[in-house]
Write an enzyme that holds these catalytic residues in place. Structure first.
Site, short mmCIF file in Angstrom:
data_model
loop_
_atom_site.label_atom_id
_atom_site.label_comp_id
_atom_site.label_asym_id
_atom_site.label_seq_id
_atom_site.Cartn_x
_atom_site.Cartn_y
_atom_site.Cartn_z
N ARG A 51 1.06 -1.13 0.04
CA ARG A 51 -0.16 -0.15 -0.10
C ARG A 51 0.75 1.28 -0.14
O ARG A 51 0.41 2.13 -0.44
CB ARG A 51 -0.99 0.08 1.27
N TYR A 104 -15.06 17.93 -15.43
CA TYR A 104 -15.71 16.64 -15.15
C TYR A 104 -16.79 16.73 -14.25
O TYR A 104 -16.46 17.26 -12.98
CB TYR A 104 -14.63 15.58 -15.09
N ASP A 175 -6.16 18.96 -14.86
CA ASP A 175 -6.76 17.82 -15.62
C ASP A 175 -6.31 17.77 -16.81
O ASP A 175 -7.09 18.36 -17.82
CB ASP A 175 -8.07 17.82 -15.14
N LYS A 200 -8.53 6.70 -19.48
CA LYS A 200 -8.91 7.16 -21.01
C LYS A 200 -7.76 7.12 -21.94
O LYS A 200 -7.40 5.97 -22.36
CB LYS A 200 -9.32 8.85 -20.87
C1 LIG Z 1 -13.05 10.22 -16.67
C2 LIG Z 1 -12.63 11.48 -16.53
C3 LIG Z 1 -12.14 11.62 -14.88
C4 LIG Z 1 -12.38 10.48 -14.04
O1 LIG Z 1 -11.53 9.62 -13.99
P1 LIG Z 1 -11.87 7.91 -13.43
O2 LIG Z 1 -10.66 7.28 -13.95
O3 LIG Z 1 -13.06 7.65 -14.14
O4 LIG Z 1 -12.12 8.16 -12.23
C5 LIG Z 1 -11.60 12.89 -14.55
N1 LIG Z 1 -11.38 13.97 -15.50
C6 LIG Z 1 -11.69 13.90 -16.66
C7 LIG Z 1 -11.47 14.92 -17.56
C8 LIG Z 1 -12.31 12.68 -17.13
O5 LIG Z 1 -12.58 12.35 -18.43
#
Ligand SMILES: *Cc1c(COP(=O)(O)O)cnc(C)c1O
Length: 377
Positions: A51, A104, A175, A200
């Site tokens: 962890r 998001y 992000d 993604k």
């Molecule tokens: C999908 C997404 C998230 C969240 O990510 P997860 O892996 O689903 O927790 C955050 N920011 C953006 C821009 C996203 O497209």
């Protein structure tokens, strides 16, 4: 002689591999062990318990750090939201956070939770309105930027916003999920932290859920590590290994998907049954000028509003055979969804807005499918 810098399309292939010595594996191994042999007072770099740290995370954490030009290895998390939670927790109780109106949706939910439980002031901004953002950053503790935004594809002028935020004494987190480090590197513009939903583009095959946070600041990294470790938002070793395997083709995937998206956006724009197309590649798009100046490409998510409102959008999605109706994005396969089917999506996203994640299929197959669906509206 200075060493020649590797191109990012080479780094995705070469980073995070074991040293090329005779008998060494070409790929890093997956180590399945929750604990490590250890006695006495542990040294600071010793592996002790999974962890806290495990070697199966390191090649991926190192590889993305090289791509984002972070001075320190990234921190892999169990999901994008786990990474975002860790970064957002940097805002002190009673502090102030600036967030894009169309960030998001789960990020906005977390910000709202900070407001309700920790007395944090949340300032929502139109992130493509640089003046508005520059005003909002005054007195903020954390400026959260997403660019391009999910799902509205607004493009933030990162260098200008980051400079304004720093002048106001705020931390900046970006992000970078939609752009990927091949298209935009926020740390080079001065951002303090970058996060990814690895789910993604970085992993790229819609088969794992993972997140990553990166920073070049060792004190910040320590705080994020502390959050990951003690809240327990850690990634499984297989998932991280799969993400590294996915990363090997990132440059090819992004290149192809961006080419496809650009061509499809152009063709969609001139279809009679289309009300609006959003893609920063389009010269008339609100994000075109900034994207051209600061990004290396325009990403591969398109916003589409077909004729017929929400009903028309649903009918179009139902009529498609190559495109898969599904949430998420950034996989090799093309997917799409009407965002407002989620009640948590912002009411300022139009009811008929379809978010299209363009994959790496042949562009003519993607277009033929869309054209038959649109013709039938
Ligand atoms: C999908 C997404 C998230 C969240 O990510 P997860 O892996 O689903 O927790 C955050 N920011 C953006 C821009 C996203 O497209």
């Amino acid at each position: 002689m200075t060493e020649r810098e590797l191109d990012p399309s080479t780094i995705v292939v070469s980073a995070g591999r074991p040293d090329a010595t005779p008998g060494a594996p070409v790929n890093p191994p997956v180590v399945l062990s929750s604990t490590y042999v250890s006695t006495g007072t542990p040294s600071s770099d010793e592996l002790l318990y999974t962890r806290w740290d495990t070697e199966t995370w390191h090649p991926f954490e190192q590889a993305v750090a090289e791509l984002e030009r972070a001075d320190l290895p990234g921190l892999v998390f169990s999901s994008g939201m786990a990474a975002i939670s860790a970064v957002i927790s940097l805002v002190p109780d009673g502090g102030t956070i600036v967030v894009p109106r169309h960030a998001y949706h789960a990020t906005l939910i977390l910000a709202e939770e900070l407001a309700q439980r920790h007395g944090v002031t949340v300032r929502q901004v139109d992130v493509d309105d640089t003046e508005q953002v520059a005003t909002a950053v005054v007195g903020a503790d954390l400026v959260w930027i997403e660019s391009p935004t999910n799902p509205m594809l607004e493009v933030a002028d990162l260098p200008v916003i980051i400079e304004a935020a720093h002048a106001a004494g705020a931390l900046v987190a970006v992000d970078n999920t939609f752009a990927t480090p091949l298209v935009q590197r926020p740390l080079e513009f001065g951002a303090d932290v970058v996060v990814h939903s690895v789910t993604k583009y970085l992993a790229g095959h819609s088969d794992v859920v993972l997140g990553l946070a990166l920073t070049s600041d060792s004190a910040l990294r320590e705080r994020l590590w502390h959050h990951r470790t003690h809240h327990g938002a850690i990634a499984g070793p297989w998932e991280v290994w799969l993400a590294l395997r996915g990363l090997r083709t990132l440059a090819l995937r992004v290149e192809r998907a961006q080419e496809n998206a650009r061509e499809l956006a152009l063709r969609l724009q001139s279809h009679a049954n289309v009300v609006e197309v959003r893609h920063p590649s389009l010269p008339g798009d609100a994000g075109h000028e900034v994207a051209t100046r600061i990004m290396r490409g325009y990403g591969s998510v398109i916003g589409l509003r077909p004729r017929g409102g929400a009903t028309g959008a649903d009918a179009l999605i139902d009529a498609l055979k190559v495109w898969i109706p599904a949430t998420s994005l950034g996989g090799v396969e093309s997917t799409l969804e009407r965002r407002r089917r989620f009640t948590s999506e912002s009411p300022t996203v139009p009811e008929d807005f379809i978010r299209m994640s363009v994959g790496i299929e042949h562009v003519e197959d993607l277009w033929a499918d869309l054209a038959q669906g649109l013709d039938g509206l």
